[in-house]
Scaffold this active site. Structure first.
Site, PDB file in Angstrom:
ATOM      1  N   LEU A 141       0.867  -1.170   0.000  1.00  0.00           N
ATOM      2  CA  LEU A 141       0.000   0.000   0.000  1.00  0.00           C
ATOM      3  C   LEU A 141       0.904   1.220   0.000  1.00  0.00           C
ATOM      4  CD1 LEU A 141      -2.736  -0.904   2.673  1.00  0.00           C
ATOM      5  CD2 LEU A 141      -2.969  -0.971   0.182  1.00  0.00           C
ATOM      6  N   ASP A 142       0.478   2.282  -0.675  1.00  0.00           N
ATOM      7  CA  ASP A 142       1.258   3.516  -0.672  1.00  0.00           C
ATOM      8  C   ASP A 142       1.437   4.025   0.753  1.00  0.00           C
ATOM      9  OD1 ASP A 142       1.315   3.396  -3.432  1.00  0.00           O
ATOM     10  OD2 ASP A 142      -0.464   4.653  -3.655  1.00  0.00           O
ATOM     11  N   LYS A 143       2.453   4.826   0.951  1.00  0.00           N
ATOM     12  CA  LYS A 143       2.799   5.309   2.285  1.00  0.00           C
ATOM     13  C   LYS A 143       1.592   5.859   3.042  1.00  0.00           C
ATOM     14  CE  LYS A 143       5.569   8.895   4.582  1.00  0.00           C
ATOM     15  NZ  LYS A 143       6.552   9.994   4.390  1.00  0.00           N
ATOM     16  N   THR A 145      -1.699   5.520   2.212  1.00  0.00           N
ATOM     17  CA  THR A 145      -2.924   4.740   2.099  1.00  0.00           C
ATOM     18  C   THR A 145      -2.988   3.808   3.291  1.00  0.00           C
ATOM     19  OG1 THR A 145      -2.921   4.842  -0.317  1.00  0.00           O
ATOM     20  CG2 THR A 145      -4.180   3.065   0.688  1.00  0.00           C
ATOM     21  N   ARG A 240      -5.434   5.672  -7.685  1.00  0.00           N
ATOM     22  CA  ARG A 240      -5.138   7.100  -7.765  1.00  0.00           C
ATOM     23  C   ARG A 240      -4.987   7.557  -9.208  1.00  0.00           C
ATOM     24  NH1 ARG A 240      -0.029   7.437  -3.962  1.00  0.00           N
ATOM     25  NH2 ARG A 240      -0.250   9.682  -4.358  1.00  0.00           N
TER      26      ARG A 240
END
Length: 348
Positions: A141-143, A145, A240
């Site tokens: 997961l993105d930082k 998110t 995104r």
């Protein structure tokens, strides 16, 4: 694969007679044997490969005399040591670990984030994970998110989870607050690859990898929409990028979101709440998978975090709607998409 903190190595070769008429990715694998075919395919889609100065697809054929140029990525190796970082553990047994990742936690070390990552935390929680690639991580997961992630704790479990991810057998559902008014639902089927000029960004790119995102509207607010999003593929920044491409970026997204959108006539309290939210409003809420060893179907869920929930509640109050998250919805209905619009490049 992210290359924003890596160096490049430019390699060139000319196609000889024995490779005439073969696919580009096959020719690359033959001419640059230090790299796997899958990695070379990914680099081709990202625009890191040119044939006579032009970009091509991995399946395109090459001819005698074609000049191939490869901008290979030389990853900077970053050591990873155990660190006592709290984990919100949703489930664990000897084979898997399911966590609820908070905002601000990077998945694994890189040149700009040498420590303080989820991988550091996992090695502290279970030192035996040092034997597995990236301490058992099978997806990211993105930082900023939040939400559910599954980690393999044994060699067999890790491999089967990786295979299940590749076969699209792990089902993930997100909550996304996006800017603007979205239709009732749809499917975005647009390839994603590296942005042609901004190398730290991803973009809809005809040379990219197939990427499919399903979404349904949960609630309309004034100027924003809350979505339930289901991933069919799992590309970097997929939700995104797809939402931004549809001109409905995820609210608060610092990379793809553009300027802050405030509903007309918003109260000072709402304006302040929206201004104070400094990350993308994206949460991995539900996860369904088959246990890699027992085969039992497992379903996990975690609540929307407080900061994102505060934004949603304030928007609901502003729009005078009574919103609740449909937690009691039948999980088996997540893959029903009848009667909703498909978006492809022709709709842009």
């Amino acid at each position: 694969m992210s290359d924003q903190n890596a160096e490049e190595c430019v390699l060139e070769a000319t196609v000889a007679a024995d490779l005439a008429g073969v696919r580009l990715d096959q020719a690359l694998a033959s001419l640059f044997p230090d790299y796997s075919r899958s990695r070379l395919q990914a680099w081709t889609r990202e625009g890191r490969v040119s044939v006579n100065g032009s970009q091509r697809r991995p399946r395109d054929k090459v001819e005698v005399g074609d000049r191939l140029r490869l901008r290979a990525v030389v990853e900077q190796q970053v050591a990873c040591a155990p660190q006592d970082i709290p984990l919100d553990i949703v489930f664990e047994d000897e084979h898997i670990l399911v966590i609820n990742k908070p905002a601000g936690l990077v998945a694994h070390p890189a040149a700009g984030n040498p420590n303080g990552t989820l991988q550091n935390a996992l090695l502290y929680h279970d030192p035996a994970l040092i034997e597995l690639p990236r301490a058992g991580l099978v997806h990211r997961l993105d930082k900023d998110t939040t939400g559910l992630m599954v980690i393999g704790r044994s060699q067999a479990a890790h491999k089967r989870l990786v295979d299940a991810m590749a076969a699209r057998q792990v089902h993930r559902e997100y909550r996304a607050l996006v800017v603007g008014s979205m239709p009732a639902g749809g499917t975005i089927n647009l390839p994603i690859g590296r942005h042609p000029s901004q190398r730290t960004r991803m973009a809809v790119n005809p040379l990219g990898r197939p990427s499919v995102t399903h979404f349904r509207v949960l609630e309309h607010f004034r100027g924003h929409t809350l979505l339930k999003v289901m991933l069919e593929t799992g590309r970097t920044h997929q939700i995104r990028v797809h939402m931004a491409h549809m001109r409905h970026p995820v609210f608060g997204d610092p990379v793809y979101g553009g300027r802050l959108h405030l509903p007309g006539g918003a109260s000072e309290q709402l304006k302040q709440v929206l201004r104070d939210f400094k990350r993308q409003a994206l949460h991995a809420k539900r996860l369904e998978l088959q246990h890699p060893i027992s085969g039992r179907v497992m379903r996990f869920e975690c609540a929307i975090p407080a900061d994102m929930r505060a934004v949603i509640d304030e928007l609901a109050a502003d729009a005078n709607v009574h919103w609740h998250d449909p937690d009691d919805e039948d999980y088996a209905q997540f893959d029903e998409y009848q009667g909703i619009k498909d978006y492809d490049e022709d709709d842009d």
